[in-house]
Design an enzyme around this catalytic site. Structure first.
Site, PDB file in Angstrom:
ATOM      1  CE1 TYR A 109      21.845 -11.344  40.545  1.00  0.00           C
ATOM      2  CE2 TYR A 109      21.904 -10.685  38.241  1.00  0.00           C
ATOM      3  CZ  TYR A 109      22.423 -10.623  39.526  1.00  0.00           C
ATOM      4  OH  TYR A 109      23.512  -9.823  39.781  1.00  0.00           O
ATOM      5  CD  GLU A 198      23.120  -9.139  43.180  1.00  0.00           C
ATOM      6  OE1 GLU A 198      23.871  -9.764  42.405  1.00  0.00           O
ATOM      7  OE2 GLU A 198      23.274  -9.139  44.421  1.00  0.00           O
TER       8      GLU A 198
END
Length: 387
Positions: A109, A198
């Site tokens: 991530y 993101e």
């Protein structure tokens, strides 16, 4: 403002970030012609909606051949996906993204966003890719690192980038790619007025390549006037119709799930109004800030907007007059209420500039308006009125 995954990946590619080859289609008939642009024998079919959790809702599928691709696309077009971010009403799929399948070895991530508390840019990194970062933060906080860096034209330096990617344990070649990726994300944030980028997941393939497998971008609404190419990416089908209408009048409006409509001037006062409604046992139906210098036309538009929500059982108007005059507010409310034929309880609390004149306008309107002395009194009266 949000954009779709395929749009975010185009921006990433423009800034030199590693992404898979992909195409966007708006009907199943386009697939046969466009899919020839892709290499490889397997594909990933992705529903394009502004919400996470698509995979669990059946909006992401691994496809073996073009025939299956067309068949699955026909099933996915028009389907309503319900995820943890859409709410129970879900979102209808009106476009699909098809990309070359990747052989995943590791998932990470990575995100960068503006940290308003520190006035810095925060990079968040985690080994737990492909999952909700909120869940990771709650259950495994040690698997997340946050690095905050100062705004500079040059972007993060070598030491800062080393800290950002340290949790990934990349080899030398992967580090080189990751360095360029961090620089690219920073540049996008700065040049495109993004507020969040993101990458989830950021993957390492079995061939040891780094790829941004999924991408999400949000942009600052207040800066969108200087980003016309980003504004063109806006998909009105993904937005709440009332919020689209509000944007025409420059109203700060967010639809919520309660039964008491709110009209307030000032974001802080609006938040306090919503809090006190909850304190008295009810839920606000919206956040609505008409701003400091609203005209009666803008106020009327705001009032109509609240009443267009069928879940609204009562309205609380809380105005503290400064630049915003209470008589202007009152005139706008009266005109809108007469036009719409007000049928729900209305409580008004006025204070500040021209509040006496405003109260007089409301008193003479023959509308069924409950006047409140202060915010506590206003909240109590509107909750009692809708019971």
């Amino acid at each position: 403002m949000n954009i779709h995954e395929h749009q975010a990946k185009e921006i990433l590619k423009e800034f030199g970030a590693p992404v898979s080859n992909g195409i966007v289609v708006f009907s199943a008939d386009e697939i046969k012609e466009k899919v020839s642009q892709l290499r490889g024998k397997e594909f990933v079919l992705k529903a394009q909606i502004h919400a996470g959790g698509r995979g669990k809702a059946g909006g992401v599928k691994l496809i073996k051949d073009v025939k299956e691709l067309e068949s699955q696309a026909k099933k996915m077009f028009g389907k309503t996906l319900v995820t943890h971010q859409t709410g129970p009403e879900g979102k209808k799929v009106e476009r699909l993204y098809i990309e070359e399948a990747s052989t995943i070895e590791k998932e990470f991530y990575l995100s960068c966003l503006i940290d308003r508390e520190s006035s810095k840019i925060a990079f968040i990194s985690s080994k737990e890719g492909g999952m909700d970062i909120e869940k990771v933060a709650k259950e495994n906080p040690d698997k997340i690192i946050t690095n905050k860096i100062d705004f500079t034209k040059e972007g993060p330096n070598e030491r800062e980038i080393d800290n950002i990617i340290s949790i990934f344990e990349f080899d030398k070649e992967q580090k080189s790619i990751a360095f360029k990726l961090i620089k690219s994300l920073y540049k996008i944030l700065l040049e495109k007025d993004a507020s969040l980028i993101e990458i989830n997941p950021l993957i390492v393939t079995k061939e040891q390549k780094i790829i941004c497998l999924d991408a999400k971008m949000n942009f600052d609404d207040n800066a969108i006037f200087r980003q016309p190419e980003i504004l063109k990416l806006r998909d009105l089908n993904e937005e709440e119709p009332a919020e689209i209408e509000a944007s025409k009048y420059d109203l700060a409006y967010i639809k919520l799930n309660g039964s008491i409509g709110c009209m307030v001037n000032g974001a802080g006062l609006a938040m306090a109004t919503m809090d006190i409604i909850k304190l008295y046992g009810k839920e606000p139906a919206n956040f609505l800030d008409v701003g400091g210098g609203a005209t009666k036309e803008k106020v009327a538009a705001a009032f109509k907007l609240i009443l267009s929500d069928k879940s609204v059982k009562g309205i609380l108007i809380n105005i503290f007059g400064g630049i915003m005059r209470c008589d202007v507010l009152a005139q706008g409310v009266v005109e809108a209420a007469n036009e719409i034929n007000l049928s729900v309880p209305l409580v008004v609390r006025l204070a500040g500039t021209n509040f006496k004149e405003g109260k007089e306008i409301l008193d003479k309107s023959n509308l069924k308006i409950l006047s409140a002395a202060d915010l506590n009194d206003a909240a109590k009266k509107i909750v009692e009125a809708i019971k």
